[in-house]
Design a protein around this motif. Structure first.
Motif, mmCIF file in Angstrom:
data_model
loop_
_atom_site.group_PDB
_atom_site.id
_atom_site.type_symbol
_atom_site.label_atom_id
_atom_site.label_comp_id
_atom_site.label_asym_id
_atom_site.label_seq_id
_atom_site.Cartn_x
_atom_site.Cartn_y
_atom_site.Cartn_z
ATOM 1 N N ASN A 258 0.847 -1.197 0.000
ATOM 2 C CA ASN A 258 0.000 0.000 0.000
ATOM 3 C C ASN A 258 0.878 1.240 0.000
ATOM 4 O O ASN A 258 2.058 1.181 0.368
ATOM 5 N N LEU A 259 0.310 2.358 -0.432
ATOM 6 C CA LEU A 259 1.005 3.636 -0.391
ATOM 7 C C LEU A 259 0.580 4.400 0.851
ATOM 8 O O LEU A 259 -0.611 4.510 1.145
ATOM 9 N N ILE A 260 1.554 4.934 1.589
ATOM 10 C CA ILE A 260 1.255 5.741 2.765
ATOM 11 C C ILE A 260 1.144 7.191 2.311
ATOM 12 O O ILE A 260 2.116 7.773 1.821
ATOM 13 N N THR A 261 -0.028 7.767 2.448
ATOM 14 C CA THR A 261 -0.248 9.129 1.958
ATOM 15 C C THR A 261 -0.723 10.092 3.045
ATOM 16 O O THR A 261 -0.861 11.286 2.781
ATOM 17 N N ASP A 262 -0.950 9.575 4.249
ATOM 18 C CA ASP A 262 -1.546 10.430 5.280
ATOM 19 C C ASP A 262 -0.552 10.861 6.353
ATOM 20 O O ASP A 262 -0.918 11.250 7.438
ATOM 21 N N PHE A 263 0.767 10.775 6.047
ATOM 22 C CA PHE A 263 1.721 11.261 7.049
ATOM 23 C C PHE A 263 2.256 12.635 6.662
ATOM 24 O O PHE A 263 2.223 13.051 5.511
ATOM 25 N N THR A 264 2.746 13.361 7.640
ATOM 26 C CA THR A 264 3.319 14.684 7.387
ATOM 27 C C THR A 264 4.746 14.519 6.893
ATOM 28 O O THR A 264 5.353 13.453 7.003
ATOM 29 N N LEU A 265 5.305 15.585 6.353
ATOM 30 C CA LEU A 265 6.685 15.551 5.877
ATOM 31 C C LEU A 265 7.644 15.216 7.002
ATOM 32 O O LEU A 265 8.631 14.505 6.810
ATOM 33 N N HIS A 266 7.338 15.713 8.214
ATOM 34 C CA HIS A 266 8.199 15.422 9.366
ATOM 35 C C HIS A 266 8.248 13.922 9.624
ATOM 36 O O HIS A 266 9.309 13.341 9.865
ATOM 37 N N ASN A 267 7.089 13.262 9.599
ATOM 38 C CA ASN A 267 7.065 11.813 9.830
ATOM 39 C C ASN A 267 7.810 11.067 8.733
ATOM 40 O O ASN A 267 8.489 10.080 8.986
ATOM 41 N N LYS A 268 7.672 11.544 7.499
ATOM 42 C CA LYS A 268 8.375 10.916 6.381
ATOM 43 C C LYS A 268 9.882 11.010 6.587
ATOM 44 O O LYS A 268 10.615 10.032 6.409
ATOM 45 N N ASP A 269 10.352 12.208 6.977
ATOM 46 C CA ASP A 269 11.782 12.385 7.236
ATOM 47 C C ASP A 269 12.253 11.494 8.380
ATOM 48 O O ASP A 269 13.372 10.955 8.339
ATOM 49 N N SER A 270 11.423 11.334 9.397
ATOM 50 C CA SER A 270 11.783 10.486 10.539
ATOM 51 C C SER A 270 11.950 9.038 10.088
ATOM 52 O O SER A 270 12.866 8.340 10.531
ATOM 53 N N ILE A 271 11.051 8.593 9.220
ATOM 54 C CA ILE A 271 11.147 7.220 8.721
ATOM 55 C C ILE A 271 12.431 7.032 7.922
ATOM 56 O O ILE A 271 13.165 6.043 8.090
ATOM 57 N N ILE A 272 12.743 8.007 7.051
ATOM 58 C CA ILE A 272 13.943 7.896 6.205
ATOM 59 C C ILE A 272 15.217 7.907 7.052
ATOM 60 O O ILE A 272 16.181 7.182 6.753
ATOM 61 N N LYS A 273 15.213 8.689 8.121
ATOM 62 C CA LYS A 273 16.411 8.806 8.965
ATOM 63 C C LYS A 273 16.575 7.661 9.957
ATOM 64 O O LYS A 273 17.642 7.475 10.540
ATOM 65 N N SER A 274 15.521 6.909 10.183
ATOM 66 C CA SER A 274 15.597 5.814 11.151
ATOM 67 C C SER A 274 16.447 4.668 10.603
ATOM 68 O O SER A 274 16.621 4.523 9.393
#
Length: 281
Positions: A258-274
């Motif tokens: 599935n595509l995650i479309t309901d997160f904020t940019l901050h959450n997206k950055d947190s996922i990428i940095k984890s």
């Protein structure tokens, strides 16, 4: 004699054109019936446009049999498109909307309906096997509403028609509105990787929290693969061939869930940095 032949040919052409326009006019009258929602020849459909009241739009365009693009940017899901085409083919009117409910249904359609436009490749002259001047033609436009109270039918209204109908697929238990969704992400092909084992050069699996369990599979050619431990570089020779090929076969078709479309940019950055659990290369 030559002049007579030219006159005869021109007469035949004009007759064909006249018959075409007569036939076209009759067909147009028939296809404009307010309950004619089905498409008899779905193989001729080349473009489908869907638009909802929230300004979401989906444009499906046929590239080749079994291959459709989505909004000019993505591959469309073949499963989704095929389901919609089968719906076009099989839908039938179950019953007209009652006079008592007509106004409420029309009001509801005006608020939540999805507009559907269907285009086909047709010919300006199609008579006795003679097909000339191919072009794309808008053959049907109608509006799809929500389900009936029993969820066994769907409200639909043909463009420029006065009365809505309850439409269904005979033998299918359920409503049809979900098949006409206009959300782009719902129509995207979920394929990430689609390849054959022989074309894979290597596959590397890195476990960040347990690096000694990491490994790389390398294609040496002619169905011969090597398995190397990372980071030691030790070549493992006694591996299970069946398990290795089963692992590689997963990359023939690898899809996302599935595509995650309901997160904020901050959450997206947190996922990428984890720190990832595993990195697949």
């Amino acid at each position: 004699m030559k002049k007579n032949k030219i006159i005869l040919i021109l007469t035949l052409i004009l007759a064909a054109v006249a018959v075409y326009f007569i036939y076209s006019s009759t067909s147009s009258t028939l296809s404009s019936k307010s309950k004619d929602f089905a498409i008899a020849d779905t193989s001729a459909i080349t473009k489908i446009f869907l638009a909802d009241k929230s300004k979401h739009t989906v444009l499906l365009e046929k590239k080749a049999p079994g291959s459709w693009t989505l909004n000019g940017n993505y591959e469309a899901s073949n499963h989704m498109v095929n389901t919609l085409l089968k719906t076009f083919l099989r839908i039938e009117v179950k019953s007209p909307v009652s006079k008592a409910g007509r106004n409420n249904v029309i009001k509801r359609l005006s608020a939540i309906a999805t507009k559907v436009e269907i285009f086909q490749n047709t010919y300006r002259i199609d008579f006795w096997g003679i097909k000339l001047f191919e072009h794309k033609k808008l053959v049907k436009t109608y509006y799809v509403g929500d389900a009936t109270m029993d969820n066994m039918g769907t409200y639909m209204l043909m463009e420029d028609a006065d009365d809505p109908f309850i439409v269904h697929i005979p033998g299918f238990r359920g409503f049809l509105s979900s098949r006409y969704g206009a959300i782009e992400n719902d129509w995207r092909d979920h394929t990430l990787v689609h390849t054959e084992i022989s074309t894979i050069k290597s596959v590397k699996i890195e476990f960040k929290e347990n690096p000694d369990s990491s490994y790389i599979v390398t294609n040496k050619g002619k169905s011969d693969f090597s398995l190397t431990q990372i980071p030691s570089g030790r070549v493992i020779t006694n591996y299970e061939t069946v398990l290795l090929f089963d692992f590689l076969s997963k990359f023939r078709v690898l899809r996302f869930e599935n595509l995650i479309t309901d997160f904020t940019l901050h959450n997206k950055d947190s996922i990428i940095k984890s720190t990832p659990f595993v990195v697949l290369t």
